[in-house]
Design an enzyme around this catalytic site. Structure first.
Site, PDB file in Angstrom:
ATOM      1  N   ARG A   1       0.811  -1.224   0.000  1.00 19.51           N
ATOM      2  CA  ARG A   1       0.000   0.000   0.000  1.00 19.51           C
ATOM      3  C   ARG A   1       0.838   1.265   0.000  1.00 19.51           C
ATOM      4  NH1 ARG A   1      -1.558   2.560   4.032  1.00 19.51           N
ATOM      5  NH2 ARG A   1      -1.729   0.805   5.463  1.00 19.51           N
TER       6      ARG A   1
ATOM      7  N   TYR B   1     -14.440  12.507 -19.348  1.00 21.04           N
ATOM      8  CA  TYR B   1     -14.838  11.112 -19.135  1.00 21.04           C
ATOM      9  C   TYR B   1     -15.895  11.095 -18.014  1.00 21.04           C
ATOM     10  CZ  TYR B   1     -14.741   6.563 -16.960  1.00 21.04           C
ATOM     11  OH  TYR B   1     -15.123   5.392 -16.381  1.00 21.04           O
TER      12      TYR B   1
ATOM     13  N   ASP C   1      -5.447  14.220 -18.816  1.00 16.97           N
ATOM     14  CA  ASP C   1      -5.686  12.785 -18.933  1.00 16.97           C
ATOM     15  C   ASP C   1      -5.216  12.381 -20.327  1.00 16.97           C
ATOM     16  OD1 ASP C   1      -6.836  10.303 -19.514  1.00 16.97           O
ATOM     17  OD2 ASP C   1      -8.521  10.637 -18.162  1.00 16.97           O
TER      18      ASP C   1
ATOM     19  N   LYS D   1      -6.472   0.915 -20.230  1.00 22.61           N
ATOM     20  CA  LYS D   1      -6.730   1.022 -21.672  1.00 22.61           C
ATOM     21  C   LYS D   1      -5.462   0.665 -22.447  1.00 22.61           C
ATOM     22  CE  LYS D   1     -10.609   2.916 -20.245  1.00 22.61           C
ATOM     23  NZ  LYS D   1     -11.322   2.202 -19.224  1.00 22.61           N
TER      24      LYS D   1
HETATM   25  N1  PLP Z   1      -9.965   8.424 -18.181  1.00 18.65           N
HETATM   26  C1  PLP Z   1     -10.506   8.062 -19.344  1.00 18.65           C
HETATM   27  C2  PLP Z   1     -10.279   8.919 -20.549  1.00 18.65           C
HETATM   28  C3  PLP Z   1     -11.282   6.900 -19.440  1.00 18.65           C
HETATM   29  O1  PLP Z   1     -11.818   6.545 -20.613  1.00 18.65           O
HETATM   30  C4  PLP Z   1     -11.481   6.111 -18.263  1.00 18.65           C
HETATM   31  C5  PLP Z   1     -12.296   4.880 -18.304  1.00 18.65           C
HETATM   32  O2  PLP Z   1     -12.975   4.589 -19.247  1.00 18.65           O
HETATM   33  C6  PLP Z   1     -10.919   6.542 -17.075  1.00 18.65           C
HETATM   34  C7  PLP Z   1     -10.150   7.684 -17.060  1.00 18.65           C
HETATM   35  C8  PLP Z   1     -11.117   5.763 -15.801  1.00 18.65           C
HETATM   36  O3  PLP Z   1     -10.278   4.666 -15.807  1.00 18.65           O
HETATM   37  P1  PLP Z   1     -10.525   3.291 -14.975  1.00 18.65           P
HETATM   38  O4  PLP Z   1     -11.744   2.656 -15.543  1.00 18.65           O
HETATM   39  O5  PLP Z   1      -9.260   2.541 -15.199  1.00 18.65           O
HETATM   40  O6  PLP Z   1     -10.728   3.679 -13.553  1.00 18.65           O
END
Ligand code: PLP
Length: 384
Positions: free
Chosen positions: A51, A105, A177, A202
């Site tokens: 952790r 998102y 992001d 992803k």
């Molecule tokens: N950022 C983007 C652009 C995303 O598409 C996603 C999930 O689809 C996330 C963050 C969140 O990621 P996680 O599902 O790994 O928590």
């Protein structure tokens, strides 16, 4: 970073890997241990424990990700949302104000509008393409500005250069992001962003078999975020860390193939009489095509499109496809198809979706690594 690992293909394979190799193993073993023998650590954050984010597989990933994004340091987390929430909670306190891109998102949007509101962290959404409108919403308490490299699901490309200039002139921390672009296509820290975030679920992992997150930035910022993460607890487990590091090794091969394949599919769809609109920054018809070409070395593996006719036709079309799997998420080796109104953006009201330009008929395609020709043939028969 070693001078030997100058290019991303080499960094993906070698950066951060332990030397000398452990027992000569070419691939680093899985360190399935929660805790490590005490070696005189002087404070809580240095105690070696899963952790506290300082075990061998976590440290190897931190070094690799920092090299890929060109940052001083990195942190991996248990999901993309753990990276985003932990980072924002490290840099914002009650009473602080955040500027965020409007079309975020869905999970990040809910975090900012729901959880942060309850904690007294305030926000304003900005049109990230209209720099002249940002000053009006700036407050003395504004601390940070948050955007996405390409928006989901409309694949808009904001004025990222102006975001960096605005953040610098107003002493705001700039966060991006970078999930959709990946460091293969875009390196935001080189442009001047302070922090790059990822849903490593992803492209970074790329095989749709784990959830993970990552954050990259200066050593001081990452240390602050790591200390917060040690309290909030969203750490990546050793087996997921092993899979993420393995997936990363092929990132450049996968993403470049996906860039090429997605452009061809976007061109096919744009020319098809049954398709009303295609959103992909690689198409010359995209309103921000020139900006995308300037900023990115490829436009990624996700596109979205609308069919002509009623929204039910989109569902019918999805059922007829044989290769794409109808499932949320993106960035993996399998081609996935979703209708954002019923998945990633289902948490928004119909009015909010309408305001963002996400129609009920919109479909999002995350192109995998299957043959481009097979995918186009499948789409053709689905549209027939
Ligand atoms: N950022 C983007 C652009 C995303 O598409 C996603 C999930 O689809 C996330 C963050 C969140 O990621 P996680 O599902 O790994 O928590």
């Amino acid at each position: 970073m070693s001078e030997t690992y100058r290019h991303i293909e080499t960094q993906l394979v070698h950066a951060g890997e332990p030397l000398p190799r452990i027992a000569g193993a070419v691939e680093m073993p899985i360190f399935q241990s929660a805790t490590y023998e005490y070696a005189g650590e002087g404070n809580y954050h240095d105690v070696r424990y899963l952790r506290t984010n300082n075990t061998p597989s976590q440290l190897a990933l931190h070094a690799k990700l920092a090299a890929l994004e060109g940052g001083e340091a990195a942190l991996v987390t248990a999901s993309g949302m753990a990276a985003i929430s932990t980072t924002l909670l490290s840099v914002l306190a009650p009473g602080d104000h955040l500027l965020a891109q409007r079309c975020l998102y869905g999970g990040t949007y809910d975090l900012v509008t729901g959880e942060f509101a309850r904690l007294g962290i305030e926000h304003d959404f900005i049109d990230a393409d209209q720099p002249e409108s940002w000053r009006a919403v700036l407050r003395p308490t504004t601390r940070a500005i948050y955007v996405e490299a390409m928006t989901n699901p409309l694949l808009e490309v904001a004025d990222l250069e102006a975001i960096v200039r605005f953040a610098r002139s107003h002493r705001l921390l700039s966060l991006i992001d970078n999930t959709f672009a990946t460091p293969v296509n875009f390196r935001p820290l080189a442009l001047g962003f302070d922090v790059a975030l990822h849903s490593a679920t992803k492209y970074l992992n790329g095989h749709s078999d784990i959830v993970a997150g990552a954050v990259v930035g200066s050593a001081a910022t990452i240390e602050r975020i790591r200390h917060r993460a040690n309290h909030l607890g969203g750490s990546l487990d050793p087996h997921a860390a092993f899979l993420l590091k393995r997936g990363l090794k092929t990132l450049a091969l996968r993403v470049r193939y996906q860039n090429d394949s997605t452009l061809k599919i976007a061109e096919f769809l744009a020319a098809h009489p049954q398709v009303a609109r295609v959103n992909y920054a690689g198409l010359a018809s995209h309103p921000r095509h020139e900006r995308a070409r300037r900023l990115f070395s490829g436009c990624g593996g996700v596109l979205s499109f609308e069919l002509r006719g009623a929204p039910e036709r989109a569902e019918e079309f999805a059922r007829r496809l044989r290769i794409p799997i109808v499932a949320p998420s993106l960035g993996g080796v399998h081609t996935l198809l979703t209708r954002p109104a019923s998945t990633s953006h289902a948490g928004l009201s119909a009015a909010e979706r309408h305001e963002l330009g996400i129609s009920d008929a919109l479909l999002r395609l995350s192109v995998g690594i299957e043959s481009t020709e097979d995918l186009i043939e499948d789409l053709r028969q689905g549209l027939a």
